[in-house]
Design an enzyme around this catalytic site. Structure first.
Site, PDB file in Angstrom:
ATOM      1  N   GLU A 260      -1.362  13.301   3.924  1.00  0.00           N
ATOM      2  CA  GLU A 260      -0.581  12.844   5.323  1.00  0.00           C
ATOM      3  C   GLU A 260       0.853  12.769   4.419  1.00  0.00           C
ATOM      4  O   GLU A 260       1.222  11.682   4.139  1.00  0.00           O
ATOM      5  CB  GLU A 260      -1.423  11.239   4.410  1.00  0.00           C
ATOM      6  CG  GLU A 260      -2.649  11.370   5.611  1.00  0.00           C
ATOM      7  CD  GLU A 260      -3.774  10.085   5.283  1.00  0.00           C
ATOM      8  OE1 GLU A 260      -3.351   9.243   6.752  1.00  0.00           O
ATOM      9  OE2 GLU A 260      -4.204   9.706   4.111  1.00  0.00           O
TER      10      GLU A 260
ATOM     11  N   LYS B 242       0.499  -1.299  -0.139  1.00  0.00           N
ATOM     12  CA  LYS B 242      -0.186  -0.222  -0.539  1.00  0.00           C
ATOM     13  C   LYS B 242       1.304   1.458  -0.376  1.00  0.00           C
ATOM     14  O   LYS B 242       0.592   2.438  -0.781  1.00  0.00           O
ATOM     15  CB  LYS B 242      -0.774   0.289   1.400  1.00  0.00           C
ATOM     16  CG  LYS B 242      -1.947   1.423   1.678  1.00  0.00           C
ATOM     17  CD  LYS B 242      -2.498   1.146   0.184  1.00  0.00           C
ATOM     18  CE  LYS B 242      -4.226   2.497   0.502  1.00  0.00           C
ATOM     19  NZ  LYS B 242      -4.535   2.027   1.716  1.00  0.00           N
TER      20      LYS B 242
END
Length: 300
Positions: free
Chosen positions: A261, A183
């Site tokens: 992020e 991911k």
């Protein structure tokens, strides 16, 4: 199962709407305004042209109550985690599931004194339309893994997998580091490039110049993380094609002048590169580009 979900963003609303169908869910939001909107309207979930409204128990996080909760799912951004963990002081016997992007939060998770801690990797596309509505823009899978656990809590992951439905599947992964690394590679390549270029995910493969950046950044990320590129490239391309029409979460954050992020994603890659004394000029350049956009948003 009685589940507390913390976070009323796109992922929090998506999880709440699907899990409420088989469980007793309490959604905790940062603001009373959002809680009031959901109390009045329910959660509206859109799947293409279809729309469904589900009533749900909702409270602001200031009214946190862990009594009788069997699982807490934290759906907030990575940079919000430390404050939430500190403020709520989760009891040791309360299982926690974290579903953040990146890997920057692993050091924090290892400090949390709870007997069972699970990690999730969310591959769905979701867009929050307003305080009570979410659009399920891409059907993926939620992968679940164990960071640490006692045997008596493993039924929780089994139950989440058993509850899988066509549009919201979940599966168990044995190796949480491999799951998160796959991911991370996806996020490290797709998110910053789409946020800087202002394009949908699929454009990274259909525009030959963007694709060159795509492949160069991928190679550098793999070098920094000491990964075999052959083990990760196919998955990266698959995700990019599968979400071709989607805007990445980082692009949405940049467009809405929100903090991204990037520290948990490219920041983590840069820390690994520094630790191994590896040069990562593209990663550093794209990291600075996104940080610059964050400052621009703060000044507006």
């Amino acid at each position: 199962m009685k589940i507390a979900i913390i976070g009323g963003g796109a992922v929090g609303l998506l999880f709440s709407s699907y899990l409420q169908e088989e469980n007793d869910v309490i959604l905790y939001t940062r603001s009373e305004d959002q809680s009031e909107s959901i109390r009045t309207n329910g959660i509206v979930r859109k799947n293409g042209e279809e729309s469904i409204c589900l009533p749900i128990n909702v409270r602001p996080i200031s009214e946190w109550d862990e009594n009788e909760i069997e699982l807490v799912i934290l759906c907030v951004k990575e940079y919000m985690l430390e404050e939430i963990v500190k403020d709520l002081s989760f009891p040791k016997n309360l299982p926690l599931l974290f579903v953040q992007n990146g890997m920057g939060h692993l050091s924090l998770l290892n400090k949390i004194n709870t007997r069972s801690l699970f990690i999730g990797s969310v591959e769905h596309g979701a867009l929050r339309i307003n305080n009570h509505s979410v659009s399920h823009t891409g059907i993926g899978v939620t992968k679940l893994a164990i960071l640490r656990s006692v045997e008596g809590d493993l039924w929780i992951l089994d139950e989440l997998v058993l509850q899988s439905i066509k549009n919201f599947p979940a599966q168990f992964e044995q190796d949480y580091m491999f799951m998160l690394t796959k991911k991370l590679v996806v996020n490290a390549v797709i998110n910053p490039l789409t946020a800087i270029l202002g394009v949908t995910n699929g454009s990274l493969l259909t525009n030959k110049y963007y694709q060159m950046l795509f492949e160069q950044l991928f190679d550098e990320v793999c070098l920094a993380l000491s990964l075999d590129p052959h083990a990760y490239y196919e998955n990266l391309v698959h995700v990019c094609k599968n979400t071709a029409k989607n805007e990445s979460s980082m692009l949405k954050d940049v467009k809405n002048d929100r903090r991204t992020e990037i520290d948990a994603i490219l920041g983590y890659v840069l820390e690994e590169a520094k630790r191994k004394d590896i040069e990562a000029p593209l990663t550093l350049a794209f990291y600075h580009c996104i940080k610059g956009k964050e400052i621009k948003g703060e000044r507006m």
